[in-house]
Design a protein around this motif. Structure first.
Motif, short mmCIF file in Angstrom:
data_model
loop_
_atom_site.label_atom_id
_atom_site.label_comp_id
_atom_site.label_asym_id
_atom_site.label_seq_id
_atom_site.Cartn_x
_atom_site.Cartn_y
_atom_site.Cartn_z
N THR A 233 31.76 38.78 106.15
CA THR A 233 31.91 40.21 105.92
C THR A 233 30.89 41.01 106.72
O THR A 233 31.21 42.04 107.33
N ALA A 272 36.79 34.85 96.83
CA ALA A 272 35.74 35.85 96.97
C ALA A 272 34.55 35.42 96.13
O ALA A 272 34.70 34.73 95.11
N THR A 290 34.80 38.06 101.06
CA THR A 290 36.10 37.51 100.71
C THR A 290 36.64 36.67 101.86
O THR A 290 36.27 36.86 103.01
N ASN A 301 38.97 41.16 96.85
CA ASN A 301 37.80 42.03 96.78
C ASN A 301 37.86 42.94 95.56
O ASN A 301 36.85 43.16 94.88
#
Length: 349
Positions: A233, A272, A290, A301
């Motif tokens: 991420t 996640a 995630t 998410n």
């Protein structure tokens, strides 16, 4: 010695931990000022530093203020300081707290605003003196919340005070009037109709797909998964290097009861996961990620956020701290913006 003065320690083991905990608690300081957090970061820093220093303001034989600060080789990894015109941001900088803390403050115990400001002034002077002795061209505070008294003190001293980024908070105080079993639904009722509908729809679809959520104590093996998802991420924002795996695992494990892992799983696959930090009043959505934006017509998410917020409510927290950036997602979930400022001492100091 008259008036407040500052003592210096170069290890958290050399500070009066009881006094620091008392001042931090009285000031309502976040988890980042707890000895557990400071010790974890000192021994397993996520971003290497040259040295760490703990400034304790003392008055009449009592600790009345405190500030942890770090001499960093690269003082501006996100470019926030450069964006507001601070020079020498690529070189060493002595900063309080650190960039992983989005709630920098100087916790103070004082009997009056005048006394408080005198303590803050003394700590800021000590920070500048320490930077000069260390040869750091930049000294200051980062991520100070709008309205914090230290901003006014810094301005009076001629420091550069400028907004750099926004932090987000979700207040939970008003939910206390509801029955504990209804508090999460009461929270959902505060959201926009579209967001509320989406969360409920995703929750239903996930349940039909056999998805489970859990909150648990961190374990090294699963923290590797959390770190991988976090880095994936963070890479979207060019900051994956802020979470080196080995230091990440050691840091979180050292936090003890201050850290929990929230996870969303589908059979043997983790969709996640996140690490949340806990203090007396808050749950901090610290880091997470995630595997996919969408799975079986739902967003992992959204489920992760729901599990984090539900845990904060169940734990009786008054706030959820959402950290910096990602305004669209945080606004949809009812979080309010709070501008953060950098306070940088003049170069001639």
């Amino acid at each position: 010695m008259n008036g407040p003065y500052v003592t210096l320690a170069d290890s958290v083991d050399d500070v009066d931990a009881t006094a620091w905990e008392r001042v931090a608690a009285d000031a309502g300081a976040p988890v980042h000022y707890s000895p557990a957090y400071l010790r974890a970061y000192e021994t397993s820093p996520l971003s290497p530093y040259v040295s760490v220093h703990y400034l304790s303001a003392v008055d009449a034989g009592r600790t009345v203020g405190l500030l942890p600060c770090y001499l960093q080789k690269q003082g501006d990894p996100y470019g926030f300081l450069r964006a507001v015109g601070v020079p020498d941001t690529d070189g060493p900088a002595l900063l309080g707290h650190n960039w992983y803390c989005y709630d920098t403050r100087i916790p103070v115990r004082a009997s009056s605003p005048e006394r408080r400001d005198r303590i803050l002034d003394t700590v800021l002077d000590a920070l500048v003196d320490l930077a000069a002795s260390a040869g750091a061209p930049v000294a200051g505070l980062v991520s100070v919340a709008e309205g914090d008294p230290v901003l006014a003190v810094a301005r009076r001293k001629g420091w550069r005070v400028a907004p750099i980024v926004t932090r987000f908070q979700l207040p939970l105080r008003n939910l206390a009037q509801h029955d504990p079993y209804d508090m999460y639904d009461a929270y959902l009722a505060t959201l926009g109709a579209r967001t509320r509908r989406t969360i409920r729809q995703y929750t239903r679809r996930a349940a039909e797909a056999g998805v489970t959520t859990a909150v648990e104590a961190p374990h090294p093996r699963f923290l590797r998964t959390v770190c991988e998802l976090t880095r994936r991420t963070a890479a979207k924002h060019g900051s994956a290097d802020m979470y080196p795996e080995s230091a990440f695992i050691d840091f979180v494990m050292a936090l003890g009861e201050r850290a929990r892992v929230v996870r969303v799983d589908q059979e043997d696959r983790t969709l996640a996961a996140a690490v949340v930090l806990l203090d007396e009043e808050r749950l901090h959505m610290w880091v997470g990620g995630t595997s996919h934006a969408t799975v079986d017509s739902f967003s992992p998410n959204y489920l992760l956020w729901a599990a984090e917020i539900r845990h904060a409510i169940d734990a009786g927290k008054l706030w959820v701290e959402g950290g910096r950036a990602n305004q669209p997602m945080k606004s949809r979930h009812g979080m309010t913006p709070l501008p953060l400022y950098a306070c940088i001492a003049p170069p001639s100091s």
